[in-house]
Design an enzyme around this catalytic site. Structure first.
Site, PDB file in Angstrom:
ATOM      1  N   ARG A  23      34.654 -30.128  -2.154  1.00 13.92           N
ATOM      2  CA  ARG A  23      35.977 -30.697  -1.874  1.00 13.92           C
ATOM      3  C   ARG A  23      37.049 -30.072  -2.771  1.00 13.92           C
ATOM      4  O   ARG A  23      38.175 -29.815  -2.336  1.00 13.92           O
ATOM      5  CB  ARG A  23      35.934 -32.219  -2.084  1.00 13.92           C
ATOM      6  CG  ARG A  23      37.252 -32.904  -1.763  1.00 13.92           C
ATOM      7  CD  ARG A  23      37.064 -34.406  -1.643  1.00 13.92           C
ATOM      8  NE  ARG A  23      38.270 -35.055  -1.156  1.00 13.92           N
ATOM      9  CZ  ARG A  23      39.027 -35.867  -1.904  1.00 13.92           C
ATOM     10  NH1 ARG A  23      38.697 -36.128  -3.152  1.00 13.92           N
ATOM     11  NH2 ARG A  23      40.104 -36.416  -1.377  1.00 13.92           N
ATOM     12  N   HIS A  79      40.510 -28.325  -1.633  1.00 11.52           N
ATOM     13  CA  HIS A  79      41.819 -28.759  -2.134  1.00 11.52           C
ATOM     14  C   HIS A  79      42.535 -27.655  -2.904  1.00 11.52           C
ATOM     15  O   HIS A  79      43.760 -27.649  -2.982  1.00 11.52           O
ATOM     16  CB  HIS A  79      41.662 -30.016  -2.993  1.00 11.52           C
ATOM     17  CG  HIS A  79      41.414 -31.253  -2.187  1.00 11.52           C
ATOM     18  ND1 HIS A  79      41.575 -32.527  -2.683  1.00 11.52           N
ATOM     19  CD2 HIS A  79      41.017 -31.410  -0.895  1.00 11.52           C
ATOM     20  CE1 HIS A  79      41.286 -33.413  -1.738  1.00 11.52           C
ATOM     21  NE2 HIS A  79      40.934 -32.762  -0.648  1.00 11.52           N
ATOM     22  N   SER A  93      44.530 -23.310  -8.698  1.00  8.11           N
ATOM     23  CA  SER A  93      45.664 -24.147  -9.126  1.00  8.11           C
ATOM     24  C   SER A  93      45.236 -25.599  -9.371  1.00  8.11           C
ATOM     25  O   SER A  93      45.765 -26.256 -10.276  1.00  8.11           O
ATOM     26  CB  SER A  93      46.790 -24.097  -8.092  1.00  8.11           C
ATOM     27  OG  SER A  93      46.317 -24.456  -6.806  1.00  8.11           O
ATOM     28  N   ASN A 150      44.092 -36.293  -4.766  1.00  2.21           N
ATOM     29  CA  ASN A 150      43.274 -35.893  -5.924  1.00  2.21           C
ATOM     30  C   ASN A 150      43.139 -36.969  -7.000  1.00  2.21           C
ATOM     31  O   ASN A 150      42.111 -37.037  -7.687  1.00  2.21           O
ATOM     32  CB  ASN A 150      43.859 -34.633  -6.570  1.00  2.21           C
ATOM     33  CG  ASN A 150      43.762 -33.413  -5.669  1.00  2.21           C
ATOM     34  OD1 ASN A 150      42.844 -33.309  -4.852  1.00  2.21           O
ATOM     35  ND2 ASN A 150      44.711 -32.495  -5.808  1.00  2.21           N
ATOM     36  N   HIS A 170      31.740 -33.453   5.469  1.00  2.94           N
ATOM     37  CA  HIS A 170      31.542 -34.892   5.252  1.00  2.94           C
ATOM     38  C   HIS A 170      30.112 -35.327   5.587  1.00  2.94           C
ATOM     39  O   HIS A 170      29.847 -36.509   5.733  1.00  2.94           O
ATOM     40  CB  HIS A 170      32.573 -35.704   6.044  1.00  2.94           C
ATOM     41  CG  HIS A 170      33.965 -35.601   5.472  1.00  2.94           C
ATOM     42  ND1 HIS A 170      35.066 -36.175   6.064  1.00  2.94           N
ATOM     43  CD2 HIS A 170      34.431 -34.989   4.352  1.00  2.94           C
ATOM     44  CE1 HIS A 170      36.150 -35.918   5.343  1.00  2.94           C
ATOM     45  NE2 HIS A 170      35.797 -35.193   4.298  1.00  2.94           N
ATOM     46  N   THR A 171      29.208 -34.404   5.682  1.00  2.78           N
ATOM     47  CA  THR A 171      27.774 -34.723   5.745  1.00  2.78           C
ATOM     48  C   THR A 171      27.218 -34.981   4.346  1.00  2.78           C
ATOM     49  O   THR A 171      26.070 -35.400   4.192  1.00  2.78           O
ATOM     50  CB  THR A 171      26.979 -33.572   6.418  1.00  2.78           C
ATOM     51  OG1 THR A 171      25.600 -33.915   6.461  1.00  2.78           O
ATOM     52  CG2 THR A 171      27.100 -32.267   5.650  1.00  2.78           C
ATOM     53  N   ASP A 179      28.023 -39.780   4.891  1.00  6.42           N
ATOM     54  CA  ASP A 179      26.956 -39.724   5.900  1.00  6.42           C
ATOM     55  C   ASP A 179      25.890 -40.722   5.478  1.00  6.42           C
ATOM     56  O   ASP A 179      25.114 -40.477   4.561  1.00  6.42           O
ATOM     57  CB  ASP A 179      26.390 -38.300   5.982  1.00  6.42           C
ATOM     58  CG  ASP A 179      25.103 -38.227   6.800  1.00  6.42           C
ATOM     59  OD1 ASP A 179      24.711 -39.242   7.418  1.00  6.42           O
ATOM     60  OD2 ASP A 179      24.490 -37.146   6.822  1.00  6.42           O
TER      61      ASP A 179
HETATM   62  C1  HEM Z   1      39.882 -32.819   8.034  1.00  8.44           C
HETATM   63  C2  HEM Z   1      40.589 -33.481   7.147  1.00  8.44           C
HETATM   64  C3  HEM Z   1      39.984 -34.142   5.939  1.00  8.44           C
HETATM   65  C4  HEM Z   1      40.321 -35.361   5.470  1.00  8.44           C
HETATM   66  C5  HEM Z   1      41.353 -36.296   6.054  1.00  8.44           C
HETATM   67  C6  HEM Z   1      39.494 -35.612   4.320  1.00  8.44           C
HETATM   68  C7  HEM Z   1      39.556 -36.752   3.542  1.00  8.44           C
HETATM   69  C8  HEM Z   1      38.665 -37.089   2.550  1.00  8.44           C
HETATM   70  C9  HEM Z   1      38.691 -38.295   1.770  1.00  8.44           C
HETATM   71  C10 HEM Z   1      39.742 -39.390   1.889  1.00  8.44           C
HETATM   72  C11 HEM Z   1      37.616 -38.286   0.950  1.00  8.44           C
HETATM   73  C12 HEM Z   1      37.197 -39.372  -0.044  1.00  8.44           C
HETATM   74  C13 HEM Z   1      37.660 -39.013  -1.428  1.00  8.44           C
HETATM   75  C14 HEM Z   1      37.374 -40.096  -2.436  1.00  8.44           C
HETATM   76  O1  HEM Z   1      37.132 -41.240  -2.071  1.00  8.44           O
HETATM   77  O2  HEM Z   1      37.395 -39.800  -3.647  1.00  8.44           O
HETATM   78  C15 HEM Z   1      36.905 -37.066   1.206  1.00  8.44           C
HETATM   79  C16 HEM Z   1      35.740 -36.695   0.577  1.00  8.44           C
HETATM   80  C17 HEM Z   1      35.147 -35.469   0.734  1.00  8.44           C
HETATM   81  N1  HEM Z   1      35.650 -34.411   1.477  1.00  8.44           N
HETATM   82 FE1  HEM Z   1      37.113 -34.491   2.837  1.00  8.44          FE
HETATM   83  N2  HEM Z   1      38.667 -34.553   4.131  1.00  8.44           N
HETATM   84  C18 HEM Z   1      38.939 -33.618   5.087  1.00  8.44           C
HETATM   85  C19 HEM Z   1      38.362 -32.369   5.198  1.00  8.44           C
HETATM   86  C20 HEM Z   1      37.442 -31.865   4.325  1.00  8.44           C
HETATM   87  C21 HEM Z   1      37.026 -30.491   4.262  1.00  8.44           C
HETATM   88  C22 HEM Z   1      37.610 -29.365   5.120  1.00  8.44           C
HETATM   89  C23 HEM Z   1      36.092 -30.399   3.292  1.00  8.44           C
HETATM   90  C24 HEM Z   1      35.356 -29.202   2.792  1.00  8.44           C
HETATM   91  C25 HEM Z   1      35.194 -28.091   3.480  1.00  8.44           C
HETATM   92  C26 HEM Z   1      35.893 -31.737   2.769  1.00  8.44           C
HETATM   93  C27 HEM Z   1      34.959 -32.090   1.834  1.00  8.44           C
HETATM   94  C28 HEM Z   1      34.792 -33.364   1.335  1.00  8.44           C
HETATM   95  C29 HEM Z   1      33.666 -33.761   0.531  1.00  8.44           C
HETATM   96  C30 HEM Z   1      32.454 -32.915   0.225  1.00  8.44           C
HETATM   97  C31 HEM Z   1      33.895 -35.091   0.131  1.00  8.44           C
HETATM   98  C32 HEM Z   1      33.041 -35.942  -0.812  1.00  8.44           C
HETATM   99  C33 HEM Z   1      33.499 -35.660  -2.238  1.00  8.44           C
HETATM  100  C34 HEM Z   1      32.723 -36.385  -3.323  1.00  8.44           C
HETATM  101  O3  HEM Z   1      31.736 -37.075  -3.068  1.00  8.44           O
HETATM  102  O4  HEM Z   1      33.139 -36.247  -4.506  1.00  8.44           O
HETATM  103  N3  HEM Z   1      36.753 -32.586   3.392  1.00  8.44           N
HETATM  104  N4  HEM Z   1      37.580 -36.350   2.166  1.00  8.44           N
END
Ligand code: HEM
Ligand SMILES: *[C@@H]1O[C@H](CO)[C@@H](O)[C@H](O)[C@H]1NC(C)=O
Ligand SMILES: *[C@@H]1O[C@H](CO)[C@@H](O)[C@H](O)[C@H]1NC(C)=O
Ligand SMILES: *[C@@H]1O[C@H](CO)[C@@H](O)[C@H](O)[C@H]1NC(C)=O
Length: 324
Positions: free
Chosen positions: A67, A71, A81, A99, A198-199, A244
């Site tokens: 993530r 970002h 950055s 963030n 998000h898997t 997931d």
């Molecule tokens: C399509 C639009 C996307 C939205 C709206 C979105 C939104 C979010 C949000 C709200 C979280 C939860 C963060 C938290 O609670 O701290 C999250 C977690 C995460 N996102 Fe996304 N995301 C998107 C796309 C992506 C993409 C493109 C990637 C990577 C290629 C990604 C990878 C992740 C990962 C791996 C997590 C889990 C992080 C952790 O456990 O620390 N996301 N995302």
């Protein structure tokens, strides 16, 4: 200024030094997987070992690093950055809406940077370390591999407003998800494949509360199970749930299977399977993990190539948290 990217590309290893001296104004230099083969052959093995170690302590760290790279890349390109700390005179990206209290993994990058600086000081950028750490994390959790293009340099600045504008939020519609990715030169197809990230990983309750209490296109038992640890009244904002629920730390295609059974955690997730233009690709990925893996890897390379600083632009930070 005569600076042929074609020449540079063909024999990059031997010409990279010459190229960087000759092409002061080069802006189209290419990233290449072999960028550090001569200047820091230890870099890739150091990252790999550190990721194996970090994920053996906490599997979620792989998700957090993935993530972080996303970002980083969506705010003025993959230039490290997001890694810059705030100071009394500088406000970076860490306090942006997407963030704050949420982006994590900085200590892992610091640790890798320290190890690499010891063997090849001033050579390997923080942006490249993050890109490599991301690939190695996905592989470690069972996902696909790809050749990470390298040669990014680190920014000397960051953009809080860019982070607040460019990073899509969890209540986004399909249309706004597509445009957020298009603004970065990525297609709707890239967006659907990259959302498969998000898997793995976890989310704070505050990001999915409205979905589990207020939406109708959600599996009822699934909503009820998330509600147990995410109260309606606004307490427990930071309580976590896996993105997931089937295989929280396994990189696979269950994310898409979940969407088909209305178990998307975010409103934005479920937008990818809600009777719209993304449905067909979600269905394909849900039945064909290899198709997802191939597309995810290709899209990760494209995301990693967003607007890199190269040549003499930016710098190679000594400490990823501050400019030199
Ligand atoms: C399509 C639009 C996307 C939205 C709206 C979105 C939104 C979010 C949000 C709200 C979280 C939860 C963060 C938290 O609670 O701290 C999250 C977690 C995460 N996102 Fe996304 N995301 C998107 C796309 C992506 C993409 C493109 C990637 C990577 C290629 C990604 C990878 C992740 C990962 C791996 C997590 C889990 C992080 C952790 O456990 O620390 N996301 N995302
Ligand atoms: C560069 O290093 C990588 C990783 O160690 C290796 O896979 C690749 O074959 C090397 N390429 C060249 C041209 O030496
Ligand atoms: C990486 O590049 C090498 C050399 O071009 C190639 O043999 C290999 O299949 C690539 N690996 C992946 C995972 O794409
Ligand atoms: C659900 O929607 C109602 C009506 O719009 C609103 O008052 C309430 O705050 C929402 N609850 C959540 C948890 O989003």
């Amino acid at each position: 200024m005569g600076c042929s990217t074609r020449t540079v590309k063909k024999s990059w290893v031997s010409l990279s030094l010459v190229a960087s001296i000759l092409c002061w104004s080069a802006v189209s230099a290419q990233l290449t997987p072999n960028f550090y083969n001569k200047t820091c052959p230890q870099a890739l093995p150091i990252v790999k070992a550190a990721i194996t170690q970090a994920l053996s302590q906490e599997a979620r760290m792989g998700a957090s690093l993935l993530r972080l790279h996303f970002h980083d890349c969506f705010v003025n390109g993959c230039d490290g950055s997001i890694l810059l700390d705030d100071t009394t005179t500088f406000r970076g990206e860490k306090s942006a809406g997407a963030n704050a209290n949420s982006a994590r993994g900085f200590e892992v990058i610091d640790n890798i940077k320290t190890q690499i600086e010891k063997v090849c000081s001033g050579v390997v950028s923080c942006a490249d370390i993050l890109a490599l750490a991301t690939r190695d994390s996905v592989v470690e959790l069972g996902g696909p591999s790809w050749n990470v293009t390298l040669g990014r340099r680190d920014s000397r600045t960051a953009s809080l407003s860019g982070a607040n504008t460019n990073l899509p939020g969890p209540t986004s519609s399909l249309t706004s998800l597509i445009s957020a990715f298009q603004a970065q030169g990525l297609s709707a197809k890239d967006m659907i494949a990259l959302s498969g990230a998000h898997t793995i990983g976890q989310s704070r309750c505050q990001f999915f509360r409205s979905r589990i209490y207020n939406e109708s296109n959600i599996d009822k038992a699934f909503a009820a199970s998330l509600q147990k640890n995410c109260p309606f009244n606004g307490a427990g904002d930071s309580n976590l749930a896996p993105l997931d629920s089937t295989t929280a730390n396994g990189f696979d295609n269950n994310y898409y299977k979940n969407l088909r059974s209305q178990k998307g955690v975010f409103h934005s997730d479920q937008e990818l399977f809600n009777g719209g233009s993304a449905d067909a690709q979600v269905t394909t990925y849900s039945t064909d993990q290899q198709a997802f893996f191939t597309d995810f890897a290709a899209s990760m390379v494209r995301m990693g190539n967003i607007k890199p600083l190269t040549g003499t632009q930016g710098e190679i930070r000594k400490n990823c948290r501050r400019i030199n």
